[in-house]
Write a protein that holds these residues in place. Structure first.
Motif, PDB file in Angstrom:
ATOM      1  N   GLY A  70      10.873  12.720 -54.997  1.00 32.34           N
ATOM      2  CA  GLY A  70      11.400  12.586 -56.360  1.00 32.34           C
ATOM      3  C   GLY A  70      10.317  12.687 -57.410  1.00 32.34           C
ATOM      4  N   TYR A 130       9.076  16.445 -57.633  1.00 33.07           N
ATOM      5  CA  TYR A 130       9.909  17.319 -58.470  1.00 33.07           C
ATOM      6  C   TYR A 130       9.515  17.178 -59.944  1.00 33.07           C
ATOM      7  CZ  TYR A 130      13.103  17.844 -54.464  1.00 33.07           C
ATOM      8  OH  TYR A 130      13.663  18.124 -53.226  1.00 33.07           O
ATOM      9  N   ARG A 131       9.282  15.963 -60.371  1.00 33.42           N
ATOM     10  CA  ARG A 131       8.926  15.725 -61.777  1.00 33.42           C
ATOM     11  C   ARG A 131       7.516  16.231 -62.096  1.00 33.42           C
ATOM     12  NH1 ARG A 131      12.700  12.280 -60.180  1.00 33.42           N
ATOM     13  NH2 ARG A 131      14.194  11.465 -61.725  1.00 33.42           N
ATOM     14  N   PRO A 187      10.312   5.458 -59.479  1.00 32.28           N
ATOM     15  CA  PRO A 187      11.580   5.104 -60.123  1.00 32.28           C
ATOM     16  C   PRO A 187      11.370   4.008 -61.169  1.00 32.28           C
ATOM     17  CG  PRO A 187      11.812   5.150 -57.721  1.00 32.28           C
ATOM     18  CD  PRO A 187      10.339   5.253 -58.016  1.00 32.28           C
ATOM     19  N   GLU A 193      15.956   1.181 -60.751  1.00 28.97           N
ATOM     20  CA  GLU A 193      16.500   2.504 -60.436  1.00 28.97           C
ATOM     21  C   GLU A 193      16.467   2.728 -58.933  1.00 28.97           C
ATOM     22  OE1 GLU A 193      15.921   7.235 -61.678  1.00 28.97           O
ATOM     23  OE2 GLU A 193      14.329   5.789 -62.106  1.00 28.97           O
ATOM     24  N   ASP A 223      18.625   7.845 -56.148  1.00 29.38           N
ATOM     25  CA  ASP A 223      19.063   8.436 -57.417  1.00 29.38           C
ATOM     26  C   ASP A 223      17.887   9.113 -58.131  1.00 29.38           C
ATOM     27  OD1 ASP A 223      21.638   7.534 -57.014  1.00 29.38           O
ATOM     28  OD2 ASP A 223      21.377   5.714 -58.222  1.00 29.38           O
ATOM     29  N   PHE A 224      16.704   8.502 -58.027  1.00 25.91           N
ATOM     30  CA  PHE A 224      15.486   9.069 -58.599  1.00 25.91           C
ATOM     31  C   PHE A 224      15.191  10.434 -57.972  1.00 25.91           C
ATOM     32  CE2 PHE A 224      10.736   9.296 -58.186  1.00 25.91           C
ATOM     33  CZ  PHE A 224      10.413   9.410 -59.530  1.00 25.91           C
ATOM     34  N   ARG A 235      17.405  12.424 -56.411  1.00 28.04           N
ATOM     35  CA  ARG A 235      18.489  13.365 -56.733  1.00 28.04           C
ATOM     36  C   ARG A 235      18.369  13.903 -58.158  1.00 28.04           C
ATOM     37  NH1 ARG A 235      23.390   9.939 -53.947  1.00 28.04           N
ATOM     38  NH2 ARG A 235      23.869  11.386 -52.230  1.00 28.04           N
ATOM     39  N   SER A 236      18.087  13.024 -59.099  1.00 27.95           N
ATOM     40  CA  SER A 236      17.990  13.484 -60.486  1.00 27.95           C
ATOM     41  C   SER A 236      16.782  14.402 -60.668  1.00 27.95           C
ATOM     42  CB  SER A 236      17.910  12.286 -61.447  1.00 27.95           C
ATOM     43  OG  SER A 236      16.765  11.490 -61.192  1.00 27.95           O
ATOM     44  N   GLY A 237      15.706  14.126 -59.942  1.00 29.10           N
ATOM     45  CA  GLY A 237      14.547  15.009 -59.987  1.00 29.10           C
ATOM     46  C   GLY A 237      14.868  16.385 -59.433  1.00 29.10           C
ATOM     47  N   GLU A 279      17.862  17.825 -59.285  1.00 27.31           N
ATOM     48  CA  GLU A 279      18.772  18.513 -60.210  1.00 27.31           C
ATOM     49  C   GLU A 279      18.000  19.120 -61.382  1.00 27.31           C
ATOM     50  OE1 GLU A 279      21.565  15.557 -61.331  1.00 27.31           O
ATOM     51  OE2 GLU A 279      22.582  15.514 -59.379  1.00 27.31           O
ATOM     52  N   ALA A 280      17.037  18.348 -61.917  1.00 29.07           N
ATOM     53  CA  ALA A 280      16.290  18.821 -63.089  1.00 29.07           C
ATOM     54  C   ALA A 280      15.405  20.010 -62.748  1.00 29.07           C
ATOM     55  CB  ALA A 280      15.450  17.671 -63.659  1.00 29.07           C
TER      56      ALA A 280
END
Length: 248
Positions: free
Chosen positions: A43, A46-47, A68, A72, A76-77, A79-81, A83-84
């Motif tokens: 995660g 990705y960021r 996170p 958090e 979820d951390f 997954r959101s990474g 997606e972005a």
């Protein structure tokens, strides 16, 4: 090979494999690494890539969210990474220029490929920690992963780190009819595809395996007994040790 499709699929598989699993479960192939840290690491990774792209350079500590937020969920951390970064990569053609850490490929295609393999590798780690069967990848993907770890990590990353071998040696890597020559020694490391099989005969040793096995072995996820070795064991041991330094 569509790296973006692979990245998307592997990110979903990683997340599904981690659901409901205790974070403290150890990754069998990587002593000291556990499932929760693997999910957190990917995660944050990705960021970090998003920061590379948006800043146009290597981001410094604190310029991206590595962990996170309080309360958090690490999954979820992750997954959101995913997606972005997938949305960012999808918005640009592979050949469109952007900053990367490999001088030979300064475009979005680099990050598509790099994250596809990074996610695949850690999806296997999560599945191993969860006690699941480690899902295979298509031979085409595994062969590309072999090429990436040899040319990008052994052939470039070690030079950036200033790491050298102690003796000159040549080791052939064979995956079915695909051949690479690796050179390690005091003058640095390099790897390249072999077009003429006769060129591989100059090597001090050879390591052979199927695509999936070689992919995982080169990343330190499988023991030596699962590959076939011929020739100078010390040359193979040096290659193995240098790969561990390059990819840690």
């Amino acid at each position: 090979m569509n790296s973006l499709d692979i990245l998307r699929r592997e990110a979903d598989l990683l997340a599904m494999s981690a659901i409901g699993q205790p974070p403290h479960k150890g990754v069998p192939a990587c002593p000291g690494l556990n499932l929760g840290e693997t999910v957190r690491h990917i995660g944050g990774g990705y960021r970090s890539v998003l920061a590379w792209i948006r800043l146009g350079r290597e981001p410094e500590a604190g310029e991206w969210q590595e962990y996170p937020a309080p309360q958090e969920d690490p999954l979820d951390f992750m997954r959101s990474g995913a997606e972005a970064v997938i949305a960012e990569l999808e918005a640009h053609d592979e050949d469109e220029p952007c900053a990367t850490w490999w001088p030979d490929q300064q475009n979005y295609g680099f990050w598509r490929r790099r994250l596809a393999h990074e996610t695949t590798l850690h999806r296997m780690d999560v599945q191993g920690a969860a006690g699941m069967e480690v899902g295979a990848v298509a031979d085409e993907v595994a062969v590309d992963g072999v090429d990436e770890v040899l040319t990008l990590w052994l052939g470039h990353k070690l030079d950036v780190l200033g790491v050298r071998g102690s003796r000159d040696s040549l080791v052939t890597i064979q995956v079915e009819d695909h051949l690479w020559l690796t050179r390690c020694g005091p003058r640095g490391s390099s790897a390249w595809r072999v077009v003429d099989p006769e060129d591989a005969h100059v090597a001090d040793a050879q390591v052979s395996a199927g695509p999936m096995t070689m992919y995982r072995w080169l990343w330190g996820r499988l023991p030596d007994r699962l590959v076939t070795t011929v020739g100078d064991d010390d040359a193979i041991a040096q290659l193995w040790a240098l790969l561990r330094l390059a990819t840690k």
